[in-house]
Design a protein around this motif. Structure first.
Motif, PDB file in Angstrom:
ATOM      1  N   TYR A  29      45.461  33.179  27.156  1.00  0.00           N
ATOM      2  CA  TYR A  29      44.187  33.126  27.700  1.00  0.00           C
ATOM      3  C   TYR A  29      43.066  32.405  27.006  1.00  0.00           C
ATOM      4  O   TYR A  29      42.120  32.245  27.598  1.00  0.00           O
ATOM      5  N   GLY A  30      43.403  32.382  25.510  1.00  0.00           N
ATOM      6  CA  GLY A  30      42.351  31.644  24.815  1.00  0.00           C
ATOM      7  C   GLY A  30      41.266  32.519  23.944  1.00  0.00           C
ATOM      8  O   GLY A  30      40.417  32.325  23.466  1.00  0.00           O
ATOM      9  N   PHE A  31      41.716  34.002  24.337  1.00  0.00           N
ATOM     10  CA  PHE A  31      40.531  35.072  23.562  1.00  0.00           C
ATOM     11  C   PHE A  31      41.127  36.197  22.641  1.00  0.00           C
ATOM     12  O   PHE A  31      41.037  37.244  23.227  1.00  0.00           O
ATOM     13  N   TRP A 136      38.599  44.438  38.262  1.00  0.00           N
ATOM     14  CA  TRP A 136      37.302  44.982  38.387  1.00  0.00           C
ATOM     15  C   TRP A 136      37.199  46.369  38.845  1.00  0.00           C
ATOM     16  O   TRP A 136      36.253  46.968  38.220  1.00  0.00           O
ATOM     17  N   LYS A 137      37.959  46.862  39.474  1.00  0.00           N
ATOM     18  CA  LYS A 137      38.168  48.335  39.904  1.00  0.00           C
ATOM     19  C   LYS A 137      38.248  49.203  38.466  1.00  0.00           C
ATOM     20  O   LYS A 137      37.564  50.151  38.121  1.00  0.00           O
ATOM     21  N   LEU A 151      36.662  39.720  31.113  1.00  0.00           N
ATOM     22  CA  LEU A 151      37.325  38.469  30.500  1.00  0.00           C
ATOM     23  C   LEU A 151      38.855  37.877  31.338  1.00  0.00           C
ATOM     24  O   LEU A 151      38.874  37.220  31.748  1.00  0.00           O
ATOM     25  N   TYR A 152      39.311  39.219  31.555  1.00  0.00           N
ATOM     26  CA  TYR A 152      40.621  39.166  32.594  1.00  0.00           C
ATOM     27  C   TYR A 152      40.164  38.883  33.976  1.00  0.00           C
ATOM     28  O   TYR A 152      40.912  38.100  34.675  1.00  0.00           O
ATOM     29  N   VAL A 156      41.406  35.277  35.790  1.00  0.00           N
ATOM     30  CA  VAL A 156      42.185  34.974  36.986  1.00  0.00           C
ATOM     31  C   VAL A 156      41.569  34.397  38.061  1.00  0.00           C
ATOM     32  O   VAL A 156      42.162  33.611  38.811  1.00  0.00           O
ATOM     33  N   LEU A 157      40.322  34.451  38.045  1.00  0.00           N
ATOM     34  CA  LEU A 157      39.353  34.080  39.162  1.00  0.00           C
ATOM     35  C   LEU A 157      39.372  32.590  38.939  1.00  0.00           C
ATOM     36  O   LEU A 157      39.533  31.695  40.090  1.00  0.00           O
ATOM     37  N   LEU A 158      39.180  31.947  37.873  1.00  0.00           N
ATOM     38  CA  LEU A 158      38.760  30.513  37.521  1.00  0.00           C
ATOM     39  C   LEU A 158      40.176  29.946  37.694  1.00  0.00           C
ATOM     40  O   LEU A 158      40.349  28.762  38.194  1.00  0.00           O
ATOM     41  N   THR A 159      41.383  30.559  37.167  1.00  0.00           N
ATOM     42  CA  THR A 159      42.627  30.008  37.472  1.00  0.00           C
ATOM     43  C   THR A 159      42.941  29.694  38.663  1.00  0.00           C
ATOM     44  O   THR A 159      43.503  28.819  39.046  1.00  0.00           O
ATOM     45  N   GLY A 160      42.910  30.753  39.472  1.00  0.00           N
ATOM     46  CA  GLY A 160      43.032  30.825  41.075  1.00  0.00           C
ATOM     47  C   GLY A 160      42.245  29.682  41.709  1.00  0.00           C
ATOM     48  O   GLY A 160      42.838  29.025  42.586  1.00  0.00           O
ATOM     49  N   ILE A 161      40.965  29.661  41.151  1.00  0.00           N
ATOM     50  CA  ILE A 161      40.136  28.536  41.866  1.00  0.00           C
ATOM     51  C   ILE A 161      40.588  27.052  41.579  1.00  0.00           C
ATOM     52  O   ILE A 161      41.050  26.112  42.399  1.00  0.00           O
ATOM     53  N   HIS A 162      40.898  27.036  40.333  1.00  0.00           N
ATOM     54  CA  HIS A 162      41.248  25.559  39.589  1.00  0.00           C
ATOM     55  C   HIS A 162      42.755  25.227  40.338  1.00  0.00           C
ATOM     56  O   HIS A 162      42.841  24.029  40.775  1.00  0.00           O
TER      57      HIS A 162
END
Length: 251
Positions: A29-31, A136-137, A151-152, A156-162
């Motif tokens: 994931y890069g971090f 988030w929960k 960060l997680y 996942v949100l940016l991965t999904g949108i992309h």
């Protein structure tokens, strides 16, 4: 790509032949922090005698712990189980196949990487929406709240949108942010790398990230609604043929 050389030793100790072993988790994931463990994921191949008899071999093999100073979490699935997961809306397995952090590969792995793109559907959005909601929960329950779980969520949100927009599986948050340009992400990564004492959030932080979470959830839902990706995977027949091929190689 170069990886931690000690990982190969543990791959070599696996009781079954492997189609591949790649690195997932924070390294992918890069971090990664200096003390991050290594999440190894892969596919093993049970011999025919362990899949056709009354006594079958393990569909999943797991190994975790600290070995030679290396914290390791190794999980592999038998080829049949893994191929079935590829045909579901499971983003994890596609990320594992396509991870650039490769410890062990094979010609079959290269074919899987080619087929992975044809397993992507618009319904993979549900995988990323669900994972983001769960993370988030969990982050909301932490006391004091930390930046690491966020960060997680962002990843996942940016991965999904992309994925919905391009059909490309990209799990690296820093690479994703070259497109999304969210100014809060470099700070969150820096906090994680600085250690737990620098990673806590105040109320203003929490309110800001709540707004961003809601905004990105809506953006992923919109990307799903507008996506031109297929409704169902397009590689089922090729995966079936490859499964038979790799199984028979061990006869």
């Amino acid at each position: 790509m170069n990886t931690e050389p000690r990982l190969q030793h543990h791959v070599d100790l696996h009781p079954y032949p492997l189609l591949f072993a790649t690195i997932s988790g924070a390294h992918l994931y890069g971090f990664p922090s200096p003390d991050s463990d290594f999440d190894l994921r892969g596919v093993h191949v049970l011999p025919v005698k362990e899949v056709i008899g009354l006594k079958t071999g393990p569909e999943t093999v797991e190994k975790s712990g600290v070995y030679d100073g290396l914290e390791l979490d190794l999980v592999t699935h038998d080829v049949k189980k893994f191929f079935r997961l590829m045909l579901k809306k499971n983003g994890y397995v596609l990320e594992q196949v396509l991870s650039p952090l490769i410890v062990q590969s094979s010609p079959e792995h290269e074919r899987l990487r080619e087929l992975a793109a044809r397993c992507v559907t618009r319904h993979h959005a549900h995988h990323y929406l669900g994972f983001a909601a769960n993370q988030w929960k969990l982050s909301a329950k932490e006391e004091p709240p930390r930046g690491k779980p966020l960060l997680y969520v962002y990843r996942v949100l940016l991965t999904g949108i992309h994925l919905m927009r391009t059909g490309e599986v990209e799990a690296n948050l820093l690479r994703l942010n070259e497109t999304f340009r969210l100014p809060q992400l470099p700070e969150l990564v820096a906090r994680k790398l600085a250690g737990p004492e620098k990673g806590t959030l105040d109320q203003a932080d929490i309110e800001f990230h709540q707004h961003e979470y809601d905004r990105l959830i809506a953006e992923l839902e919109a990307a799903y609604a507008e996506s031109k990706l297929p409704e169902v995977p397009q590689a089922a027949e090729e995966l079936d043929a490859l499964l038979v091929e790799v199984r028979l190689k061990l006869v």
